[in-house]
Each structure stands twice: as structure tokens, then as C-alpha cells.
Design an enzyme around this catalytic site. Structure first.
Site, PDB file in Angstrom:
ATOM      1  N   LYS A   1       0.847  -1.201   0.000  1.00  8.25           N
ATOM      2  CA  LYS A   1       0.000   0.000   0.000  1.00  8.25           C
ATOM      3  C   LYS A   1       0.877   1.244   0.000  1.00  8.25           C
ATOM      4  O   LYS A   1       0.616   2.212  -0.715  1.00  8.25           O
ATOM      5  CB  LYS A   1      -0.935  -0.014   1.225  1.00  8.25           C
ATOM      6  CG  LYS A   1      -2.039  -1.046   1.086  1.00  8.25           C
ATOM      7  CD  LYS A   1      -2.790  -1.306   2.380  1.00  8.25           C
ATOM      8  CE  LYS A   1      -3.732  -2.486   2.200  1.00  8.25           C
ATOM      9  NZ  LYS A   1      -4.355  -2.929   3.455  1.00  8.25           N
TER      10      LYS A   1
ATOM     11  N   GLN B   1      -4.539  -1.307   9.591  1.00 13.56           N
ATOM     12  CA  GLN B   1      -4.415  -2.665   9.054  1.00 13.56           C
ATOM     13  C   GLN B   1      -4.938  -3.677  10.080  1.00 13.56           C
ATOM     14  O   GLN B   1      -4.486  -3.691  11.219  1.00 13.56           O
ATOM     15  CB  GLN B   1      -2.938  -2.940   8.722  1.00 13.56           C
ATOM     16  CG  GLN B   1      -2.692  -4.275   8.047  1.00 13.56           C
ATOM     17  CD  GLN B   1      -3.277  -4.343   6.641  1.00 13.56           C
ATOM     18  OE1 GLN B   1      -3.159  -3.405   5.855  1.00 13.56           O
ATOM     19  NE2 GLN B   1      -3.927  -5.458   6.326  1.00 13.56           N
TER      20      GLN B   1
ATOM     21  N   ASP C   1     -11.192   2.222   3.966  1.00 14.01           N
ATOM     22  CA  ASP C   1     -11.519   0.795   3.939  1.00 14.01           C
ATOM     23  C   ASP C   1     -13.027   0.570   3.869  1.00 14.01           C
ATOM     24  O   ASP C   1     -13.486  -0.524   3.550  1.00 14.01           O
ATOM     25  CB  ASP C   1     -10.976   0.109   5.204  1.00 14.01           C
ATOM     26  CG  ASP C   1      -9.740  -0.732   4.904  1.00 14.01           C
ATOM     27  OD1 ASP C   1      -9.529  -1.062   3.725  1.00 14.01           O
ATOM     28  OD2 ASP C   1      -9.014  -1.052   5.857  1.00 14.01           O
TER      29      ASP C   1
END
Ligand code: NAP
Length: 282
Positions: free
Chosen positions: A50, A94, A117
Site C-alpha cells: 500500500k 491494518q 476501507d
């Protein structure tokens, strides 16, 4: 035919670079912060990918690597710092976080408009009422693949195997919004192979290597394999037995180079969209 997720993601990355340049000319640089707590090996790989993609796109890219002993309060305080920092348009924690940290609390702490997200309950709700703001990247990437390969969902039978909040439920919502007739299945579904064989579009997200064989697939179906598993030799494999299902499917995603690269591409796209929105609001 094989769906080239990697190729599509590369094309998207190139066009994103151009879009970012234009936005920068207007004085806005998209900013993404990824927060990693602990030293989970798979998470470290995802975060590095990422970070690299965000830098390549021309973003302001920050990674906060915190020790696994980090307290919940410290993590929430860091999230709040980035909520307030207008240089960042995307905040991603994460998952998984260490057990002493409540993941639900963490997701709630991220401001919905920075929740790239798409896991915040407000974004889940907005998706469900058909007015999405931030959509989880993996299902968003699958929808992009349908678009790129001319898969029309209207009136089709779509079956999703798996009901996670990250993949199964949101992809079902997105396909429903495109007028597919959607069935969601899970570990308690009876006669799973028979239900799956009804599908014109079969999306598999269960996390069990090579679980879906050709007995699950109708001739000519489109098969999307989200699974990422390691076989006994450590090789990355999907949930679908690719070699045999390929013979019956009309379109199929490989693992690797299918859904995975599209997930990261969509994450970047959503961060960019967030930056653009913030520009139009200021
Ligand atoms: P998850 O949260 O573990 O959910 C798995 C789902 O599969 C659950 O709903 C479970 O049913 C269902 N399931 C498990 N065994 C089953 C069986 N034998 N028959 C039918 N359903 C079964 O997993 P996830 O987060 O959705 O991830 C799924 C897979 O996708 C994993 O391999 C993950 O690594 C991968 N993934 C890939 C990407 C990417 O970017 N490529 C992104 C996200 C996830 P119950 O609800 O009944 O337990």
C-alpha cells in the site's frame, strides 16, 4: 478467459498518476496514512504494498508502525490526530489488531469520510441504503473488473460464498444495486455446491484453499476468487481450484494477479476521490 486483475490495476495506477497531477496543480495532494500495530508477517507485506502504491501515485504517504504493546487509548489518540490533520484524506488501520485492542472501537474512531476501507458502520449503512461514500476496496475492485470485462449483472443469478463484513456482505450489496438476484451462502448453507451451481456470477470468499471445484460451477459462469491461502509448499492459492474450474467458467480470476491487485488499486482510487471531495468542500 482469464480476468487480468494485475493488468487492470496497472492501467488504473497510470491513469491515477495523471489525475493526481491535475489535483496537485490545484494545490491538493491526496494523503493516506496506514497504521500497523504489531508484527504480523502478512500485514507487513500488505502495508508495504500500500505504501509503495501510494508513493507511486504521487500521494503523501505515511505509515505508522506501532509495537504490538501499543494501548488501545494510544491508538485511538493517533487516529484522532489524523482525523484532524487535513493533509490526510484516508486513514487505514491494518487488521487484525492485537487482541487487547477492540477492533470495533478502532473502526468507529475513524472519521467516515476518511475511512478508505469502508468498514465504519456509517459507511456500511450508506452502502446498504444505496448512497455509498467509502466502499470496501475488495468488493469495489470486483465491481470494477465486471465493468472492464463487460459483465452485465442485471437480472443475473449471483451467488456469494462467504458472509464477512469485508467481502461477502458488501459485494452482495453492490451486485444487488446492479440488479442481480443475489444469494449469500456460508458455512451453514445446505447443499452448497447445488446452490452455487445456480450462479451466473459466483464470488468466492471463504479462505479455504481450492475448496470450490467444478462441481460448484455452472457452464459459462463468471467466477471471482477472492481467497488468499498458502498451500503445503507455501505457494499462494485461491479458494477455487483454478485448473479445473477454468474449463467450465466463461471468465475467471486467477490467484495471484486477480482480485488482490485490484483491492490496492481501489484503495488508492478512494483516497483520491476523498481528496477531490475535500477540495470541493473547502
Ligand atoms: P472470513 O471473515 O474468515 O469469512 C469467511 C466466510 O467464509 C465466513 O462467512 C464463513 O462462514 C465462510 N465459510 C468458511 N468455510 C466455509 C465453508 N466450508 N463453506 C461455506 N462457507 C464457508 O474471511 P474474509 O475476510 O471474507 O476472507 C476470505 C478470503 O479472502 C481469505 O482467504 C482472505 O485472505 C481473502 N481476502 C482477500 C482479499 C484480497 O484483496 N484479495 C481481501 C480480503 C480477503 P460463517 O460466517 O458461517 O463462518
Amino acid at each position: 478467459m482469464i480476468i487480468d486483475g494485475k493488468g487492470l490495476a496497472d492501467i488504473m495506477a497510470e491513469s491515477l498518476k495523471e489525475k493526481v497531477k491535475e489535483l496537485k496543480n490545484k494545490g491538493i495532494t491526496p494523503g493516506l496514512v496506514v497504521i500497523l500495530v504489531g508484527d504480523d508477517t502478512a500485514s507487513q507485506v500488505y502495508v508495504r504494498n500500500k505504501e509503495r502504491r501510494a508513493t507511486d501515485a504521487g500521494f503523501l504517504s505515511t505509515v505508522e508502525r506501532l509495537p504490538s504493546s501499543t494501548s488501545e487509548a494510544a491508538l485511538l489518540a493517533l487516529i484522532e490526530k489524523y482525523n484532524q490533520d487535513t493533509r490526510y484524506h484516508g486513514i487505514l488501520v491494518q487488521l487484525p489488531v492485537p487482541k487487547h485492542i477492540n477492533a470495533d472501537k478502532v473502526l468507529l474512531a475513524i472519521r467516515p469520510e476518511k475511512d478508505v476501507d469502508g468498514f465504519h458502520p456509517m459507511n456500511v449503512g450508506l452502502l446498504n441504503v444505496g448512497n455509498p461514500l467509502m466502499i470496501p476496496s475488495t468488493p469495489a475492485g470486483i465491481m470494477e473488473m465486471f465493468k472492464a470485462y463487460g459483465v452485465d449483472l442485471a437480472g443475473k443469478e449471483a451467488v456469494v460464498i462467504g458472509r464477512s463484513n469485508i467481502v461477502g456482505k458488501p459485494i452482495a450489496q453492490l451486485m444487488l444495486a446492479e440488479n442481480a438476484t443475489v444469494t449469500i451462502t456460508h458455512s451453514r448453507t445446505q447443499n452448497l455446491a447445488e446452490v452455487a451451481r445456480r450462479a451466473d456470477i459466483l464470488v468466492v470468499a471463504i479462505g479455504r484453499g481450492h475448496f470450490v471445484t467444478k462441481e460448484f460451477v455452472k457452464e459459462g459462469a463468471v467466477v471471482i476468487d477472492v481467497g488468499m491461502n498458502r498451500d503445503e509448499n507455501g505457494k499462494l492459492i485461491g479458494d477455487v481450484k483454478f485448473d479445473e474450474v477454468q474449463q467450465v467458467a466463461s471468465l475467471i480470476t486467477p490467484v495471484p494477479k486477480g482480485v488482490g491487485p485490484m483491492t490496492i488499486a481501489m484503495l488508492m482510487e478512494q483516497t483520491y476521490e476523498g481528496a477531490k471531495r475535500s477540495a470541493s468542500q473547502s
